[in-house]
Scaffold this motif. Structure first.
Motif, PDB file in Angstrom:
ATOM      1  N   SER A  45       0.841  -1.194   0.000  1.00  0.00           N
ATOM      2  CA  SER A  45       0.000   0.000   0.000  1.00  0.00           C
ATOM      3  C   SER A  45       0.876   1.243   0.000  1.00  0.00           C
ATOM      4  CB  SER A  45      -0.905   0.019   1.243  1.00  0.00           C
ATOM      5  OG  SER A  45      -0.119   0.050   2.428  1.00  0.00           O
ATOM      6  N   VAL A  46       0.311   2.339  -0.496  1.00  0.00           N
ATOM      7  CA  VAL A  46       0.944   3.651  -0.427  1.00  0.00           C
ATOM      8  C   VAL A  46      -0.068   4.589   0.230  1.00  0.00           C
ATOM      9  CG1 VAL A  46       1.980   5.568  -1.673  1.00  0.00           C
ATOM     10  CG2 VAL A  46       2.303   3.229  -2.513  1.00  0.00           C
ATOM     11  N   VAL A  47       0.298   5.140   1.390  1.00  0.00           N
ATOM     12  CA  VAL A  47      -0.597   6.004   2.153  1.00  0.00           C
ATOM     13  C   VAL A  47       0.156   7.288   2.493  1.00  0.00           C
ATOM     14  CG1 VAL A  47      -1.973   6.248   4.247  1.00  0.00           C
ATOM     15  CG2 VAL A  47      -1.793   4.011   3.145  1.00  0.00           C
ATOM     16  N   THR A  48      -0.478   8.427   2.259  1.00  0.00           N
ATOM     17  CA  THR A  48       0.117   9.712   2.618  1.00  0.00           C
ATOM     18  C   THR A  48      -0.544  10.226   3.889  1.00  0.00           C
ATOM     19  OG1 THR A  48       0.627  10.242   0.316  1.00  0.00           O
ATOM     20  CG2 THR A  48       0.537  12.083   1.866  1.00  0.00           C
ATOM     21  N   ARG A 108      -1.276 -11.540  23.631  1.00  0.00           N
ATOM     22  CA  ARG A 108      -1.132 -11.409  22.181  1.00  0.00           C
ATOM     23  C   ARG A 108      -2.325 -10.654  21.614  1.00  0.00           C
ATOM     24  NH1 ARG A 108      -0.124 -16.534  23.543  1.00  0.00           N
ATOM     25  NH2 ARG A 108       2.083 -17.112  23.586  1.00  0.00           N
ATOM     26  N   TYR A 109      -2.067  -9.866  20.572  1.00  0.00           N
ATOM     27  CA  TYR A 109      -3.172  -9.202  19.887  1.00  0.00           C
ATOM     28  C   TYR A 109      -4.206 -10.242  19.481  1.00  0.00           C
ATOM     29  CZ  TYR A 109      -2.118  -4.259  19.073  1.00  0.00           C
ATOM     30  OH  TYR A 109      -1.940  -2.909  19.210  1.00  0.00           O
ATOM     31  N   ALA A 110      -5.467  -9.894  19.644  1.00  0.00           N
ATOM     32  CA  ALA A 110      -6.539 -10.793  19.221  1.00  0.00           C
ATOM     33  C   ALA A 110      -6.901 -10.587  17.756  1.00  0.00           C
ATOM     34  CB  ALA A 110      -7.775 -10.562  20.094  1.00  0.00           C
ATOM     35  N   ASP A 111      -6.278  -9.628  17.125  1.00  0.00           N
ATOM     36  CA  ASP A 111      -6.594  -9.319  15.727  1.00  0.00           C
ATOM     37  C   ASP A 111      -6.115 -10.450  14.813  1.00  0.00           C
ATOM     38  OD1 ASP A 111      -6.114  -8.093  12.964  1.00  0.00           O
ATOM     39  OD2 ASP A 111      -7.159  -6.475  13.995  1.00  0.00           O
ATOM     40  N   PRO A 112      -6.996 -11.026  13.992  1.00  0.00           N
ATOM     41  CA  PRO A 112      -6.609 -12.170  13.164  1.00  0.00           C
ATOM     42  C   PRO A 112      -5.630 -11.819  12.060  1.00  0.00           C
ATOM     43  CG  PRO A 112      -8.832 -11.469  12.621  1.00  0.00           C
ATOM     44  CD  PRO A 112      -8.432 -10.695  13.843  1.00  0.00           C
ATOM     45  N   ARG A 128      -7.913  -5.495  19.187  1.00  0.00           N
ATOM     46  CA  ARG A 128      -8.041  -5.688  17.738  1.00  0.00           C
ATOM     47  C   ARG A 128      -7.877  -4.348  17.032  1.00  0.00           C
ATOM     48  NH1 ARG A 128     -11.336 -10.453  16.088  1.00  0.00           N
ATOM     49  NH2 ARG A 128     -11.820  -9.283  14.213  1.00  0.00           N
ATOM     50  N   SER A 129      -7.513  -4.414  15.758  1.00  0.00           N
ATOM     51  CA  SER A 129      -7.424  -3.213  14.931  1.00  0.00           C
ATOM     52  C   SER A 129      -8.809  -2.820  14.443  1.00  0.00           C
ATOM     53  CB  SER A 129      -6.516  -3.471  13.724  1.00  0.00           C
ATOM     54  OG  SER A 129      -5.227  -3.856  14.123  1.00  0.00           O
ATOM     55  N   SER A 130      -8.963  -1.531  14.125  1.00  0.00           N
ATOM     56  CA  SER A 130     -10.218  -1.080  13.529  1.00  0.00           C
ATOM     57  C   SER A 130     -10.314  -1.600  12.095  1.00  0.00           C
ATOM     58  CB  SER A 130     -10.269   0.446  13.516  1.00  0.00           C
ATOM     59  OG  SER A 130      -9.299   0.963  12.612  1.00  0.00           O
ATOM     60  N   LYS A 131     -11.530  -1.656  11.584  1.00  0.00           N
ATOM     61  CA  LYS A 131     -11.723  -2.110  10.203  1.00  0.00           C
ATOM     62  C   LYS A 131     -11.039  -1.166   9.220  1.00  0.00           C
ATOM     63  CE  LYS A 131     -15.974  -4.744  10.969  1.00  0.00           C
ATOM     64  NZ  LYS A 131     -15.265  -6.031  10.821  1.00  0.00           N
ATOM     65  N   GLY A 132     -11.031   0.137   9.554  1.00  0.00           N
ATOM     66  CA  GLY A 132     -10.357   1.088   8.693  1.00  0.00           C
ATOM     67  C   GLY A 132      -8.862   0.824   8.608  1.00  0.00           C
ATOM     68  N   LEU A 133      -8.242   0.541   9.748  1.00  0.00           N
ATOM     69  CA  LEU A 133      -6.823   0.232   9.758  1.00  0.00           C
ATOM     70  C   LEU A 133      -6.554  -1.081   9.044  1.00  0.00           C
ATOM     71  CD1 LEU A 133      -3.964   0.896  10.681  1.00  0.00           C
ATOM     72  CD2 LEU A 133      -4.466  -0.224  12.855  1.00  0.00           C
ATOM     73  N   GLN A 134      -7.417  -2.077   9.239  1.00  0.00           N
ATOM     74  CA  GLN A 134      -7.245  -3.342   8.534  1.00  0.00           C
ATOM     75  C   GLN A 134      -7.287  -3.129   7.023  1.00  0.00           C
ATOM     76  OE1 GLN A 134     -10.371  -5.843  10.075  1.00  0.00           O
ATOM     77  NE2 GLN A 134      -9.169  -6.531  11.832  1.00  0.00           N
ATOM     78  N   ALA A 138      -6.649  -0.396   5.314  1.00  0.00           N
ATOM     79  CA  ALA A 138      -5.488   0.365   4.854  1.00  0.00           C
ATOM     80  C   ALA A 138      -4.224  -0.497   4.824  1.00  0.00           C
ATOM     81  CB  ALA A 138      -5.272   1.584   5.736  1.00  0.00           C
ATOM     82  N   ARG A 139      -4.076  -1.365   5.808  1.00  0.00           N
ATOM     83  CA  ARG A 139      -2.824  -2.120   5.941  1.00  0.00           C
ATOM     84  C   ARG A 139      -2.839  -3.416   5.156  1.00  0.00           C
ATOM     85  NH1 ARG A 139      -0.736  -2.361  11.872  1.00  0.00           N
ATOM     86  NH2 ARG A 139      -0.367  -0.174  11.331  1.00  0.00           N
ATOM     87  N   TYR A 140      -4.014  -4.072   5.083  1.00  0.00           N
ATOM     88  CA  TYR A 140      -4.072  -5.402   4.472  1.00  0.00           C
ATOM     89  C   TYR A 140      -4.959  -5.484   3.227  1.00  0.00           C
ATOM     90  CZ  TYR A 140      -2.485  -6.138   9.264  1.00  0.00           C
ATOM     91  OH  TYR A 140      -1.830  -6.036  10.460  1.00  0.00           O
ATOM     92  N   GLY A 141      -5.667  -4.407   2.917  1.00  0.00           N
ATOM     93  CA  GLY A 141      -6.531  -4.411   1.740  1.00  0.00           C
ATOM     94  C   GLY A 141      -7.792  -5.223   1.910  1.00  0.00           C
ATOM     95  N   ARG A 142      -8.139  -5.557   3.156  1.00  0.00           N
ATOM     96  CA  ARG A 142      -9.334  -6.349   3.445  1.00  0.00           C
ATOM     97  C   ARG A 142      -9.646  -6.220   4.928  1.00  0.00           C
ATOM     98  NH1 ARG A 142      -7.262 -11.608   5.274  1.00  0.00           N
ATOM     99  NH2 ARG A 142      -4.992 -11.524   5.135  1.00  0.00           N
ATOM    100  N   VAL A 143     -10.805  -6.695   5.334  1.00  0.00           N
ATOM    101  CA  VAL A 143     -11.170  -6.674   6.749  1.00  0.00           C
ATOM    102  C   VAL A 143     -11.395  -8.099   7.216  1.00  0.00           C
ATOM    103  CG1 VAL A 143     -12.150  -4.370   6.649  1.00  0.00           C
ATOM    104  CG2 VAL A 143     -13.628  -6.339   6.239  1.00  0.00           C
ATOM    105  N   ALA A 144     -11.223  -8.294   8.519  1.00  0.00           N
ATOM    106  CA  ALA A 144     -11.396  -9.620   9.086  1.00  0.00           C
ATOM    107  C   ALA A 144     -12.871  -9.994   9.112  1.00  0.00           C
ATOM    108  CB  ALA A 144     -10.817  -9.663  10.486  1.00  0.00           C
TER     109      ALA A 144
END
Length: 273
Positions: free
Chosen positions: A76-79, A143-147, A259-265, A267-273
């Protein structure tokens, strides 16, 4: 002695140089001295480096695993700004909170690591988490519970970079695996701000190019880095060359269920859990 392959069974304890870093006996004198050393470094500089934490043959194996996983990375490219939030329009245009730079990085998410991944098994190994808690002077870590966010592999190729920024978490745990041919330096300014003083003039000079007080951390494979980035601004300089920079990021928190927010997911992974 023959080197094991990625597909052979590696126990987490086999990956770590336990003679140099005796992390298994938290009540032992050697381990107490090690955790005191970590805490002293963190208190003075906001960072603790443990070079050679992983054995050389373990690093070589994890690099082979990383090379296989790298094809799965989402790039990803984020400004954005160093403060990882939208700036208030009332700030003047030359304020640090309105300083925009790009970040470009590839990330392999936790759910993309196979169950038998040696890096995944190391992350899920309680003795490592318990040692990190002791080094950070925390009663307990979870541990983070974020999948997707619990364990990441940062995959950075030619031209990719991380802008100057603060972390929104109290600490980050990383393991260096493979440096790039050039660039890819981790740089930070220790404790540039505090809970009571943002120190905007000093931050502004840094963003304008001042290198005063900037600490450079060499990318040495096998190094465990504990970093408290909430008050120490930091970046990774642009990658140069064809060798992919590989760093494992192990996510823990002092509270369960994080867990991470859906917005962060997204932005970082291109999908949501």
């Amino acid at each position: 002695m023959q080197t094991k392959t990625v597909n052979e069974n590696w126990s987490p304890a086999e990956l770590i140089d336990l003679e140099r870093y005796p992390i298994l006996e938290l009540s032992g004198d050697a381990t107490r001295e090690l955790t005191r050393h970590c805490r002293d470094q963190l208190d003075r500089t906001g960072a603790c480096e443990l070079p050679g934490f992983l054995k050389p043959d373990a690093v070589a194996m994890l690099v082979r695993e990383g090379d296989l996983l790298a094809a799965r990375a989402y790039h990803s490219v984020v400004t954005g700004t160093p403060y990882l939030e939208a700036p208030d329009p009332s700030w003047p245009n030359d304020h640090p909170r309105k300083f925009f730079e790009p970040t470009s990085v590839g990330v392999v998410a936790y759910d993309q690591f196979p169950d038998n991944s040696p890096m995944r098994q190391l992350f899920e190994w309680d003795p490592l988490m318990e040692f990190i808690a002791a080094a950070l002077k925390k009663d307990r870590l979870f541990r983070y519970a974020d999948p997707m966010g619990a364990l990441n592999l940062a995959v950075m190729g030619d031209g990719e970079r991380l802008r100057w920024h603060y972390d929104q978490t109290d600490f980050v745990t990383s393991i260096a695996l493979q440096p790039s041919e050039a660039g890819g330096d981790f740089e930070y300014v220790p404790l540039i701000r505090s809970a009571t003083d943002e120190n905007y003039p000093r931050v502004k000079r840094l963003l304008e190019g001042s290198s005063t007080e900037v600490v450079h951390v060499a990318m040495n494979p096998g190094t465990l880095l504990l970093f408290e980035g909430r008050n120490s601004i930091h970046r990774v300089t642009p990658i140069v060359g064809h060798t992919t920079r590989l760093v494992a990021l192990l996510a823990y928190d002092t509270k369960p269920g994080t867990r991470s927010s859906k917005g962060l997911q997204m932005a970082r992974y291109g999908r949501v859990a």
